[in-house]
Write a protein that holds these residues in place. Structure first.
Motif, PDB file in Angstrom:
ATOM      1  N   ILE A 154     -10.455   3.982  -4.131  1.00  0.00           N
ATOM      2  CA  ILE A 154     -10.004   2.621  -3.833  1.00  0.00           C
ATOM      3  C   ILE A 154      -9.849   2.487  -2.316  1.00  0.00           C
ATOM      4  O   ILE A 154      -8.764   2.721  -1.781  1.00  0.00           O
ATOM      5  CB  ILE A 154      -8.678   2.290  -4.539  1.00  0.00           C
ATOM      6  N   ILE A 160      -7.464  -4.589  -8.567  1.00  0.00           N
ATOM      7  CA  ILE A 160      -7.458  -3.240  -9.149  1.00  0.00           C
ATOM      8  C   ILE A 160      -7.881  -3.297 -10.611  1.00  0.00           C
ATOM      9  O   ILE A 160      -8.665  -2.465 -11.082  1.00  0.00           O
ATOM     10  CB  ILE A 160      -6.058  -2.603  -8.997  1.00  0.00           C
ATOM     11  N   ILE A 170       0.831  -1.202   0.000  1.00  0.00           N
ATOM     12  CA  ILE A 170       0.000   0.000   0.000  1.00  0.00           C
ATOM     13  C   ILE A 170       0.862   1.248   0.000  1.00  0.00           C
ATOM     14  O   ILE A 170       0.551   2.243  -0.683  1.00  0.00           O
ATOM     15  CB  ILE A 170      -0.947  -0.013   1.214  1.00  0.00           C
ATOM     16  N   ARG A 176      -6.253   8.267  -4.898  1.00  0.00           N
ATOM     17  CA  ARG A 176      -7.581   7.661  -4.843  1.00  0.00           C
ATOM     18  C   ARG A 176      -7.686   6.548  -3.801  1.00  0.00           C
ATOM     19  O   ARG A 176      -8.770   6.031  -3.550  1.00  0.00           O
ATOM     20  CB  ARG A 176      -7.986   7.145  -6.225  1.00  0.00           C
ATOM     21  N   TRP A 177      -6.568   6.186  -3.202  1.00  0.00           N
ATOM     22  CA  TRP A 177      -6.631   5.195  -2.131  1.00  0.00           C
ATOM     23  C   TRP A 177      -7.201   5.840  -0.872  1.00  0.00           C
ATOM     24  O   TRP A 177      -6.880   6.976  -0.530  1.00  0.00           O
ATOM     25  CB  TRP A 177      -5.247   4.623  -1.845  1.00  0.00           C
ATOM     26  N   THR A 203      -2.818   7.080  -9.558  1.00  0.00           N
ATOM     27  CA  THR A 203      -3.917   6.547  -8.741  1.00  0.00           C
ATOM     28  C   THR A 203      -3.700   6.679  -7.243  1.00  0.00           C
ATOM     29  O   THR A 203      -4.604   6.372  -6.465  1.00  0.00           O
ATOM     30  CB  THR A 203      -4.133   5.052  -9.063  1.00  0.00           C
ATOM     31  N   GLY A 247     -13.761  -2.477  -3.507  1.00  0.00           N
ATOM     32  CA  GLY A 247     -12.632  -2.142  -2.657  1.00  0.00           C
ATOM     33  C   GLY A 247     -12.064  -3.375  -1.994  1.00  0.00           C
ATOM     34  O   GLY A 247     -12.431  -4.517  -2.318  1.00  0.00           O
ATOM     35  N   VAL A 277       0.129   4.073  -2.860  1.00  0.00           N
ATOM     36  CA  VAL A 277      -0.353   5.436  -2.598  1.00  0.00           C
ATOM     37  C   VAL A 277       0.623   6.482  -3.107  1.00  0.00           C
ATOM     38  O   VAL A 277       0.271   7.664  -3.179  1.00  0.00           O
ATOM     39  CB  VAL A 277      -0.636   5.664  -1.095  1.00  0.00           C
ATOM     40  N   PRO A 301      -7.291   4.775   2.896  1.00  0.00           N
ATOM     41  CA  PRO A 301      -6.977   3.845   3.983  1.00  0.00           C
ATOM     42  C   PRO A 301      -7.929   4.062   5.162  1.00  0.00           C
ATOM     43  O   PRO A 301      -8.095   5.183   5.642  1.00  0.00           O
ATOM     44  CB  PRO A 301      -5.537   4.216   4.376  1.00  0.00           C
TER      45      PRO A 301
END
Length: 900
Positions: free
Chosen positions: A606, A687, A515, A527-528, A524, A634, A519, A530
């Motif tokens: 995401i 993804i 992750i 758009r994560w 992209t 997700g 990130v 957490p």
């Protein structure tokens, strides 16, 4: 003698009294008023004084309850725009068609609810005509959480609007033919209309709060400005008993979510009877919401009550309304004027005199019909006050009558929630009350007709013009065409292929490292989302605090105690992490809002929500179902997974069954990866499927559940050869053979296939070596990344056979020709691997951790459950002995050797 109350007050008051004489004068004045005008007058003056203090910004405890009257007096009500008479006609048609739809469907025995929408019709109609912003204007429009039992009324309005036809109404609750309507708001079943599933009581209000909060999050992070979107949640007063309904009230007020309005339909009834038979639910809710910091607007009484309040010069009417319990108010709804005169007015001499001035018709109008939630002007005033209030969310407590306009057989009857139909005569009475142009001859063979004024009628034109002005139809779900997200850089995933060498790495840490790389992706990364319920340090995520920041609408107004450290606790207005505190339900509501942003706001986000695996599905499986219904996408990550890997924690922390619960959810793709490269491969495929280019026949509206472990172990390199990635994604691949593991078995050695998932594969690999070196048995090791996906593929193949389609399930293809029996091992209950047993052509056996967990070392727990390497060896020998491939005495020897 000293007044004991005075002593108590002085002991509790920590502030020095700078002018005791002035204080005494105020107290004496209050005593004088109470003596001369009575305690009610004294209480009235105190309430008004406290309200003035609050209005002037003087810090005092807030009043938690106000009188049982409307918050907005009639004289202060704004004039409602539009044509109220036209809106009355539209509401009448909607009431009729909602009742007709359920009644016509009753002949099929499919059920339905009539009374709820009958009570709430004006609450919806006023919003549709004047407040609810549609999806076709700028921004994202408003988000509407419709009360589930009111769905027939929403379908009726869509029918009037031309979005549904009679055939669809006739297929209410009969969907299998392909042209039906789901019972309640189900986006997966009717994805162009419904946006949010709400009928699982309590989840609607919880989700609405976190949706409003996520809207602020999107705006603050610069993803999309949705500051004009407003979240409306329509709830029943009985629904507020669910703990989820009120679980996040403090969050909403703490973060000042003035983009949120709860509309609670207070018809004083739940499914079996009164909500608060001996009490007053409106007053209870007012205190609860005010105490949590919400703005409260009560709309209780209609215009017919104005005359009564004007006659109430002593306050006797207001006092009586406050003391009458809800069940008695419900009784008044069903009784005649004489009863009401005696029971309501007869309790106070002042009310007896007031009643003499009122006709029976006036009394019945007030007590049977006139409620704040049934009058457009009252509802409009409440909604306008809500959207104009700044700094806090608003709750509207609208009093209604359950079954309003449906006749004496329905109104306020305890059983009306279960009453599914009206008779023809009752419909004719309803028709006359609503003044609808429906003829007796329209009732053909006793079947109630649908009513429609015509596609070009003034009612339909008005309805459509109002919706056009507000941005299009509502409710509506729109998935705007958006380009697939570009795939993250391959190096983020490929770095795990080489393994960890001599370093021990837990798969939880491997996921967090992945992750961290994702990130940082330029395309992209932002758009994560957490999401973590106050366990980031448990999962090794604290390094993300300073780099991503923790979202807070106030930013960081303090200097963190660890500011001088590299991984300090950083909050920011544009923070990316949602650290929710200890609330799995709140975190899941976060996840649902983020996972459906692609539809709600046209922005693909995401989310990954990481949690103690035991406290995910077990606690919030209903929300997981809601997530599937809402077509969320997700990654759910069950960390510290398995029944034996969490050392010392014990029974309530040891997860041995989350994959079983997850397997019940058709939208959940459940994986139990063993190695870091498997985690990376599964995330990459997720993804692609959910946010990139889904393959033909693949549904992108799924979510992934990955279990990851906190046990540091060597991470091997990814095996070479064809089909490895396919096997990881489909659920099974051969990790090694006895030969490739360098064990050099004899040419005629008995052989067994060992299947392991998650952390169990490490015991299996140890057992593979022990079997070869100590017992002369060859074994091949398979990594079963998803028992559930293997089963689903097999079920689909079986279903295809019924249609004449021949396909061999993947698990049978993969194991075809593999020599010897199969032994499957998991750190979960045996039911998890046993999901695929019927499709395995070899002899099958399994080991798992069934029963309650216990506190112990990992080794002790595994020996207790019989899943350690030694237990695997004994089970393998027993399976081979049954086939006559090893001596039966070998099993006893092994048990004694290993102390089993």
């Amino acid at each position: 003698m000293t007044d004991p109350n005075a002593i108590q007050a002085s002991e509790l008051d920590q502030l020095p009294d700078r002018d005791p004489e002035e204080t005494a004068e105020w107290q004496a004045s209050l005593d004088a008023v109470a003596k001369a005008a009575g305690p009610h007058r004294a209480a009235y003056l105190m309430r008004r004084t406290l309200e003035r203090a609050e209005g002037n910004g003087i810090a005092l405890p807030k009043l938690l309850e106000t009188d049982y009257v409307n918050t907005i007096p009639t004289a202060a009500e704004p004039s409602a725009p539009g044509d109220e008479e036209m809106e009355r006609k539209i509401t009448a048609w909607n009431r009729w068609n909602a009742a007709a739809m359920v009644t016509r469907g009753s002949k099929y025995g499919v059920g339905g609810h009539i009374a709820t929408f009958a009570s709430a019709a004006w609450l919806y109609e006023t919003g549709f005509n004047h407040f609810f912003k549609g999806k076709e204007a700028d921004g994202s429009g408003d988000q509407l959480y419709i009360q589930g039992h009111a769905s027939p009324g929403i379908y009726a309005r869509a029918f009037l609007d031309g979005r549904l036809d009679e055939q669809q109404l006739d297929n209410f609750r009969r969907e299998s033919g392909g042209n039906g309507l789901p019972s309640y708001p189900h986006p997966r079943r009717l994805p162009w209309l419904w946006e949010f599933p709400t009928v699982s009581m309590g989840l609607g209000p919880l989700s609405a709060i976190y949706q409003a909060r996520f809207n602020r999050y999107l705006t603050a992070r610069g993803i999309k400005d949705v500051s004009e979107s407003h979240v409306w949640a329509f709830l029943g007063d009985g629904e507020m008993d669910e703990p989820e309904s009120t679980a996040a009230l403090a969050l909403a007020s703490r973060e000042g979510l003035d983009n949120l309005t709860f509309v609670i339909n207070c018809n004083l009834q739940r499914l079996d009877g009164p909500v608060r038979a001996n009490f007053k639910i409106v007053q209870e809710l007012e205190a609860q919401f005010r105490g949590a910091g919400w703005n409260v607007v009560k709309s209780l009484w209609g215009n017919a009550w104005d005359e009564l309040f004007q006659l109430d010069t002593t306050g006797a009417l207001v006092r009586r309304l406050r003391e009458v319990p809800d069940a008695q108010v419900q009784t008044y709804q069903t009784r005649d004027a004489a009863y009401i005169r005696q029971d309501f007015f007869g309790k106070d001499p002042a009310l007896v005199e007031m009643a003499k001035l009122l006709s029976d018709d006036k009394i019945l109008e007030c007590f049977h019909l006139s409620r704040g939630g049934h009058e457009a002007r009252k509802v409009y005033a409440a909604y306008k006050a809500a959207v104009e209030f700044k700094g806090a969310p608003t709750v509207i407590l609208a009093q209604t009558v359950k079954g309003h306009t449906l006749g004496e057989g329905f109104a306020s009857k305890n059983a009306n929630h279960q009453m599914k139909k009206l008779t023809v005569d009752e419909f004719k009475t309803m028709r006359d009350l609503l003044e609808l142009p429906i003829k007796d001859s329209d009732f053909v063979d006793g079947v109630v007709p649908y009513g429609h004024p015509g596609a070009d009628s003034p009612e339909v034109r008005y309805l459509q013009e109002r919706r056009a002005a507000l941005g299009g139809p509502a409710p509506a779900r729109r998935v705007h065409p958006v380009a697939p997200l570009p795939a993250p850089a391959e190096k983020a995933f490929a770095s795990f292929d080489k393994g960890s060498g001599t370093q021990n790495v837990a798969t939880t840490m491997a996921f967090v490292r992945l992750i961290k790389d994702l990130v940082r992706d330029k395309e992209t990364g932002k758009r994560w989302v957490p999401i973590v319920p106050d366990e980031a340090r448990t999962f090794g995520m604290e390094s993300l605090f300073p780099s991503l920041g923790i979202y807070s609408p106030k930013g960081q107004t303090y200097e963190p105690v660890d500011r001088d450290q590299l991984m300090y606790y950083k909050e920011a207005q544009n923070g990316q992490i949602l650290n929710e505190g200890i609330t799995e339900a709140g975190s899941m509501a976060d996840f649902i809002a983020a996972s459906t942003a692609y539809a709600t706001h046209g922005e693909a986000m995401i989310p990954f929500y990481i949690f103690y695996s035991m406290f995910g599905w077990q606690r919030t499986a209903d929300q997981m179902w809601q997530l599937g219904d809402q077509l969320g996408r997700g990654f759910l990550v069950g960390a510290t997974a398995g029944r034996t890997t969490l050392t010392g924690e014990g029974l309530q922390h040891a997860d041995g069954h989350s994959p079983v619960i997850a397997a019940t959810n058709p939208a959940a793709l459940t994986y139990d990866p063993a190695f870091a490269y498997e985690v990376a491969t599964i995330v990459r495929d997720g993804i692609r499927r959910m946010y990139g280019e889904a393959a033909p026949g693949e549904d992108p509206n799924v979510f992934y559940y990955l279990t990851v472990y906190n046990e540091p172990l060597p991470q091997p390199a990814k095996p070479s050869g064809p089909g490895i990635d396919e096997g990881i994604v489909k659920g099974l691949y051969r990790f090694n053979t006895a030969e490739s593991a360098g064990l050099s078995p004899a040419a005629n050695a008995p052989r067994i296939q060992l299947l392991g998932s998650g952390t169990a594969i490490h015991w299996v690999l140890k057992a593979q070596r022990m079997l070869a070196e100590e017992w002369g048995v060859a074994s091949d090791v398979w990594s079963a990344t998803s028992w559930t996906e293997l089963r689903r593929d097999a079920l689909e193949a079986d279903a295809g056979l019924l249609r004449g389609e021949e396909r061999v399930p993947y698990v049978r293809q993969a194991l075809h020709g593999a020599e010897g029996p199969v032994l499957a091992v998991s750190d979960y209950m045996r039911q998890v691997p046993d999901q695929i047993a019927q499709w395995v052509e070899q002899d099958w056996s399994s080991l798992g951790a069934d029963g309650f967990g216990l506190s112990d070392t990992r080794e002790g727990a595994r020996r207790h459950f019989g899943v350690d390497a030694e237990s695997v060896v004994v089970a393998a020998l027993a399976q081979l002995a049954r086939r006559g491939e090893v001596k039966a005495t070998a099993v006893k020897e092994a048990r004694e050797k290993y102390g089993l």
